[in-house]
Enzyme design. Structure first.
Site, PDB file in Angstrom:
ATOM      1  N   HIS A 117       0.840  -1.206   0.000  1.00 22.87           N
ATOM      2  CA  HIS A 117       0.000   0.000   0.000  1.00 22.87           C
ATOM      3  C   HIS A 117       0.877   1.260   0.000  1.00 22.87           C
ATOM      4  CE1 HIS A 117      -3.470   2.561   1.379  1.00 22.87           C
ATOM      5  NE2 HIS A 117      -2.463   3.257   1.893  1.00 22.87           N
ATOM      6  N   HIS A 127      -5.232   7.699  -2.017  1.00 25.62           N
ATOM      7  CA  HIS A 127      -6.158   6.685  -1.509  1.00 25.62           C
ATOM      8  C   HIS A 127      -7.315   6.476  -2.487  1.00 25.62           C
ATOM      9  CE1 HIS A 127      -4.673   7.137   2.857  1.00 25.62           C
ATOM     10  NE2 HIS A 127      -4.153   6.072   2.284  1.00 25.62           N
TER      11      HIS A 127
END
Lengths: 365, 84
Positions: A117, A127
């Site tokens: 991530h 995001h």
């Protein structure tokens, strides 16, 4: 994503592991980091080379509290890590909060998942609002061993760096949406008055009396149950649910995995049955039916044994139904069969299909 | 037993929510506009932004699901928008 002009203007990215967490052996940290970079290099022309000293693009550190980048960490849980968007100096650098416990397995927090991530940020991704995406801001309770980069993330990174040079372009899983008229379920079961619809990595949890539905990673509820399950049913006599994948099954006691995996042969299936398509417990008969291709088995829950004379043809026991059933559940005296995006409401007394519905008729769309 | 009121939830988690929105939604703690109109309240605006992002019901209030979402472990990439 960041604007294309703010992404790395080269394909060969270097990284350095400045220090290590004491939570894991060094080799495991190294392999987790390497695998996290591979997630991105598999779908783009990017390459990642480790350097041991001197300048590099992505500097990786395990730090705690205030670590002098104006973004202090907050102790255990909460924020797990952060990264800076591409650029010189601190740009691209990735920091892990070493007040967390990092792991190589499915215990929280799997370093590979967190690193993958963060490297997305270090490459220029923001995001995502897609709950199933790697770039969704919250840590996913998902099986790290069967991780595949979701399509949403592939689209994001490829918009910055282009496609992989691999002749076969990689694709990733998409997050199901409950109102998609083409949604097909892997399995459906009741659990203490609620309905659970399994679809690849997720389960859609719905109260049949109405209200909101939740899309949850399967492993959030049952950490040791795999994704892409084949069948599931609730046995109200024992209060247990059984979920099946391949030739194995797991016993669930509410949100605990009480036993498993165990072999299908324990239930009395012959060895040549490698997987079942669907399963359902019919309360008033005390029988559980297992559907395998064009046949079905009947299991007596009292005797805990398969009934004799089975398997039988589905077409004989359930006239109107065709082979290869995806999922089935029992609700208020009726069976609900699922095949692709179609659902059949089946009356066992009249042995007839009463209604043909969309598979997502329970979702309140 | 008396049910916990919404106000209790808000006062209990107000500080946590404030910190969360400052960190992840760039909520500024200075220069707050004067007035009682909820549209002028940057806390409410940021809270609504957060609720919309996560697909929660956009209420502008600290309800149970919002608090639950804020408490989930997550990435703290607050610098990505500001760093250049």
């Amino acid at each position: 994503t960041v604007p294309k002009s703010s992404a790395w203007q080269k394909n060969d990215i270097t990284y350095k592991i400045v220090n290590f967490t004491p939570d894991m052996p060094r080799a495991d940290v190294e392999s987790s980091i390497k695998r996290a970079f591979k997630v991105w290099s598999d779908v783009t022309p990017l390459t990642f080379t480790r350097v041991y000293q001197g300048d590099c693009d992505i500097e990786i550190q395990f730090v705690t509290g205030d670590h002098k980048d104006n973004s202090p960490f907050d102790g255990p849980n909460g924020v797990l890590a952060h990264a800076f968007q591409p650029g010189p100096n601190i740009g691209g650098d990735t920091h892990f909060d070493d007040d967390e416990t990092f792991t190589k397995n499915s215990q929280q927090y799997n370093l590979f998942l967190v690193a993958a991530h963060e490297f997305g940020h270090a490459l220029g991704l923001h995001h995502s609002t897609d709950e199933g995406a790697l770039m969704y801001p919250n840590y996913p309770n998902t099986d790290p061993d069967s991780f595949r980069l979701p399509q949403d993330d592939i689209n994001g990174i490829q918009s910055l760096y282009g496609k992989s040079s691999n002749p076969i372009q990689p694709t990733g899983p998409s997050t199901p949406t409950k109102c998609d008229p083409n949604i097909a379920f892997d399995a459906v079961m009741t659990l203490r008055g609620e309905l659970f619809f399994f679809v690849n990595r997720f389960v859609l949890r719905i109260n049949p009396r109405g209200g909101e539905s939740d899309l949850i990673f399967i492993q959030t509820l049952w950490p040791s149950v795999p994704s892409d399950i084949d069948a599931a049913y609730e046995n109200p006599l024992t209060g247990e649910n059984l979920v099946f994948k391949g030739n194995k099954y797991w016993n669930l006691d509410g949100f605990d995995v009480s036993q498993g995996p165990r072999s299908l042969t324990k239930l009395g299936f012959p060895k040549n049955v490698k997987k079942i398509d669907a399963a359902v417990h019919v309360e008033n008969l005390g029988k559980t039916y297992f559907f395998v291709k064009n046949k079905y088995y009947s299991y007596d829950e009292d005797k805990q044994a398969m009934d004799e004379g089975f398997p039988k043809f589905i077409a004989k026991g359930f006239p109107g139904m065709t082979p290869d059933i995806d999922a089935v559940f029992y609700y208020r005296g009726l069976l609900y069969f699922f095949q692709d995006s179609v659902q059949y409401e089946y009356n066992m007394d009249s042995k007839r299909i009463q209604q043909v519905l969309r598979s997502n008729s329970w979702m309140g769309c | 037993f008396p049910a916990a009121s919404q106000e209790d939830l808000e006062s209990k988690y107000a500080k946590m929510a404030q910190k969360y929105l400052e960190r992840f939604y760039d909520l500024k703690t200075t220069g707050r506009p004067v007035g009682r109109n909820k549209n002028n309240n940057p806390f409410v605006k940021k809270l609504e932004e957060m609720q919309e992002f996560f697909g929660l019901e956009v209420t502008g209030k600290l309800d149970e699901k919002t608090v639950e979402m804020m408490e989930k472990p997550r990435c703290g990439v607050q610098d990505i928008g500001e760093y250049n």
